[in-house]
Design a protein around this motif. Structure first.
Motif, PDB file in Angstrom:
ATOM      1  N   GLU A 164       1.718 -72.420-130.444  1.00 50.94           N
ATOM      2  CA  GLU A 164       0.354 -72.366-130.119  1.00 50.94           C
ATOM      3  C   GLU A 164      -0.448 -70.910-130.127  1.00 50.94           C
ATOM      4  OE1 GLU A 164       0.451 -73.410-125.765  1.00 50.94           O
ATOM      5  OE2 GLU A 164       0.584 -75.404-126.411  1.00 50.94           O
ATOM      6  N   ALA A 165       0.366 -69.850-129.940  1.00 50.08           N
ATOM      7  CA  ALA A 165      -0.153 -68.584-130.342  1.00 50.08           C
ATOM      8  C   ALA A 165      -0.349 -68.316-131.723  1.00 50.08           C
ATOM      9  CB  ALA A 165       0.600 -67.447-129.652  1.00 50.08           C
ATOM     10  N   HIS A 166       0.459 -68.993-132.523  1.00 53.07           N
ATOM     11  CA  HIS A 166       0.357 -68.620-134.097  1.00 53.07           C
ATOM     12  C   HIS A 166      -0.271 -69.939-134.739  1.00 53.07           C
ATOM     13  CE1 HIS A 166       3.328 -65.719-132.865  1.00 53.07           C
ATOM     14  NE2 HIS A 166       3.070 -65.034-133.847  1.00 53.07           N
ATOM     15  N   GLY A 167      -1.114 -70.686-134.201  1.00 52.63           N
ATOM     16  CA  GLY A 167      -1.671 -71.703-134.641  1.00 52.63           C
ATOM     17  C   GLY A 167      -0.962 -72.781-135.455  1.00 52.63           C
ATOM     18  N   LYS A 205       6.862 -73.537-127.677  1.00 53.50           N
ATOM     19  CA  LYS A 205       5.715 -74.354-127.954  1.00 53.50           C
ATOM     20  C   LYS A 205       4.751 -73.125-127.652  1.00 53.50           C
ATOM     21  CE  LYS A 205       2.872 -77.382-125.263  1.00 53.50           C
ATOM     22  NZ  LYS A 205       2.923 -78.421-124.102  1.00 53.50           N
ATOM     23  N   ALA A 206       4.862 -72.121-126.983  1.00 49.23           N
ATOM     24  CA  ALA A 206       3.926 -71.111-126.476  1.00 49.23           C
ATOM     25  C   ALA A 206       3.723 -70.298-127.795  1.00 49.23           C
ATOM     26  CB  ALA A 206       4.260 -70.142-125.464  1.00 49.23           C
ATOM     27  N   TYR A 207       5.120 -70.114-128.500  1.00 50.69           N
ATOM     28  CA  TYR A 207       4.955 -69.390-129.638  1.00 50.69           C
ATOM     29  C   TYR A 207       4.018 -70.126-130.770  1.00 50.69           C
ATOM     30  CZ  TYR A 207       6.292 -67.234-134.324  1.00 50.69           C
ATOM     31  OH  TYR A 207       6.345 -66.562-135.646  1.00 50.69           O
TER      32      TYR A 207
END
Length: 64
Positions: free
Chosen positions: A12-15, A8-10
């Motif tokens: 979010e970080a990559h749009g 999920k964090a990945y």
């Protein structure tokens, strides 16, 4: 460590939008949300499908 929140964090970080990934994997948005938030288990087959849908190697989210 659960892998769902890491993915999920990945994303979010990559749009990368959850609805896009859910549709690409053939999952409901709720199922993907539950997996990413650690509320539902993630099978090996589902993990592989999810990595393929977001275009990353399987090893990216695994601990050494």
């Amino acid at each position: 460590m659960e892998v769902g929140p890491v993915i999920k964090a990945y994303m979010e970080a990559h749009g990368i939008k959850q609805i896009f990934v859910a549709k690409k994997c053939g999952w409901t948005a709720q199922r993907l949300s539950n997996v990413l938030n650690g509320k539902s288990p993630l099978t090996v087959e589902d993990y592989k499908a999810l990595c393929k849908c977001i275009g990353v190697p399987y090893e990216l989210f695994l601990d050494d």
